[in-house]
Design a protein around this motif. Structure first.
Motif, short mmCIF file in Angstrom:
data_model
loop_
_atom_site.label_atom_id
_atom_site.label_comp_id
_atom_site.label_asym_id
_atom_site.label_seq_id
_atom_site.Cartn_x
_atom_site.Cartn_y
_atom_site.Cartn_z
N ILE A 83 0.86 -1.17 0.00
CA ILE A 83 0.00 0.00 0.00
C ILE A 83 0.90 1.22 0.00
CG2 ILE A 83 -1.79 1.27 1.24
CD1 ILE A 83 -2.62 -1.39 2.48
N ASP A 84 0.83 2.01 -1.03
CA ASP A 84 1.69 3.17 -1.13
C ASP A 84 0.90 4.40 -0.75
OD1 ASP A 84 3.64 5.00 -1.75
OD2 ASP A 84 3.19 5.00 -3.89
N ILE A 85 1.23 5.00 0.39
CA ILE A 85 0.59 6.23 0.81
C ILE A 85 1.60 7.34 0.60
CG2 ILE A 85 -0.48 7.48 2.71
CD1 ILE A 85 -1.44 4.95 3.85
N ALA A 86 1.39 8.14 -0.43
CA ALA A 86 2.37 9.16 -0.78
C ALA A 86 2.38 10.28 0.23
CB ALA A 86 2.05 9.73 -2.17
N ALA A 87 3.55 10.80 0.48
CA ALA A 87 3.69 11.92 1.40
C ALA A 87 3.40 13.22 0.67
CB ALA A 87 5.09 11.93 1.98
N GLU A 88 3.29 14.27 1.47
CA GLU A 88 3.09 15.60 0.92
C GLU A 88 4.27 15.98 0.04
OE1 GLU A 88 3.09 20.17 2.65
OE2 GLU A 88 3.45 18.46 3.94
N VAL A 131 1.22 18.12 11.66
CA VAL A 131 1.63 18.04 10.25
C VAL A 131 1.63 19.39 9.57
CG1 VAL A 131 0.95 15.64 9.99
CG2 VAL A 131 -0.72 17.43 9.52
N GLY A 132 1.52 20.46 10.33
CA GLY A 132 1.71 21.78 9.77
C GLY A 132 0.46 22.55 9.40
N ASP A 133 -0.72 21.99 9.59
CA ASP A 133 -1.94 22.70 9.21
C ASP A 133 -2.07 24.04 9.93
OD1 ASP A 133 -3.03 21.14 7.29
OD2 ASP A 133 -4.36 20.02 8.61
N ASN A 171 -4.93 22.16 -5.16
CA ASN A 171 -6.38 21.98 -5.21
C ASN A 171 -7.07 22.38 -3.92
OD1 ASN A 171 -6.13 20.85 -7.85
ND2 ASN A 171 -5.58 18.88 -6.92
N GLY A 172 -6.41 23.24 -3.12
CA GLY A 172 -7.04 23.74 -1.92
C GLY A 172 -7.15 22.74 -0.79
N ARG A 173 -6.42 21.63 -0.87
CA ARG A 173 -6.49 20.62 0.18
C ARG A 173 -5.67 21.03 1.39
NH1 ARG A 173 -4.71 15.25 -2.77
NH2 ARG A 173 -3.08 16.69 -3.43
N THR A 174 -6.03 20.46 2.53
CA THR A 174 -5.22 20.60 3.74
C THR A 174 -4.44 19.31 3.94
OG1 THR A 174 -6.88 19.67 5.24
CG2 THR A 174 -7.04 22.04 4.75
N HIS A 175 -3.55 19.32 4.92
CA HIS A 175 -2.83 18.10 5.23
C HIS A 175 -3.79 16.98 5.63
CE1 HIS A 175 0.28 21.20 5.63
NE2 HIS A 175 1.16 20.25 5.37
N LYS A 176 -4.81 17.32 6.40
CA LYS A 176 -5.73 16.27 6.86
C LYS A 176 -6.58 15.72 5.71
CE LYS A 176 -5.93 18.02 11.56
NZ LYS A 176 -5.22 19.29 11.29
N SER A 177 -6.91 16.57 4.75
CA SER A 177 -7.65 16.04 3.60
C SER A 177 -6.77 15.09 2.80
CB SER A 177 -8.18 17.17 2.71
OG SER A 177 -7.13 17.95 2.17
#
Length: 215
Positions: A7-12, A129-131, A140-146
């Motif tokens: 499972i690859d969960i890409a980082a920011e 995580v910096g939010d 696309n207007g996302r936050t770290h939590k999104s």
């Protein structure tokens, strides 16, 4: 799907540093600066951190700090990005754990791994995580939590067949926001976390997810 499925969960996307480290020595120096910043955040918070404090704690010159970080905000963003990568690694491990036989257990363990990060990752209690910097939105207007919610749903869908939909992503993001507020309060005065607030967080998030998508 097998518990061993990758499972690859890409980082920011990485924070843009003034000079990207290309040698082992540079990488070690950058790590030392971020480690110093993390320890200072634990002690005095993000508002009082200065680049001079980081330089002194890391045993480096102020010029070395500015070689990588043009100001304290970029330094904090880099620390937040590192925190993000590390908490996502914990979440990935939790979801891939062969001991988890269904998505509910995997998700519960993933949330627990985030709480454990508060206890073990220097600087996480004050910055997460910096939010809270609220300076540079993600694409696309996302936050770290999104972004965390998006990766969580993708991983749960890949392994357990959870529906990967806008509703599922919203539910996970809202659950993360609820959990973050309560867990941050739990660790405000206690580095091990106030168990009452942690328990309320767990109960509230479980109830919310159960109401919307089942738990």
């Amino acid at each position: 799907m097998s518990a061993q499925t990758t499972i690859d969960i890409a980082a920011e996307p990485a924070v843009s540093l003034r000079n990207e480290p290309v040698q082992a020595r540079s990488t070690a120096r950058l790590t030392a600066l971020l480690d110093a910043a993390a320890s200072i955040v634990d002690e005095v918070g993000i508002e009082r951190l200065t680049t001079a404090m980081v330089a002194e704690r890391a045993g480096a010159s102020i010029g070395t700090v500015y070689r990588y970080f043009p100001d304290r905000i970029v330094l904090l963003q880099a620390l937040g990005a590192r925190n993000f990568e590390r908490v996502m690694a914990r979440i990935t491990e939790a979801i891939k754990d062969p001991a988890q036989s269904d998505w509910r257990g995997a998700l519960s363990t993933a949330f627990s791994s985030v709480i454990d990060t508060y206890r073990t990752e220097p600087g996480f209690r004050g910055l997460r995580v910096g939010d809270q910097l609220d300076l540079r939105p993600l694409p696309n207007g996302r936050t770290h939590k999104s972004l965390v919610a998006e990766r969580l749903v993708e991983a749960l869908s890949a392994r357990f067949g959870v529906e990967n939909s806008a509703a599922s992503r919203f539910t996970l993001e809202a659950g993360l926001e609820m959990s973050d507020a309560l867990v941050a309060r739990a660790f405000l005065m206690n580095p091990q976390g106030d168990e009452e607030f942690i328990n309320v967080s767990t109960s509230a998030v479980r109830g919310f997810i159960a109401e919307r998508i089942g738990w």
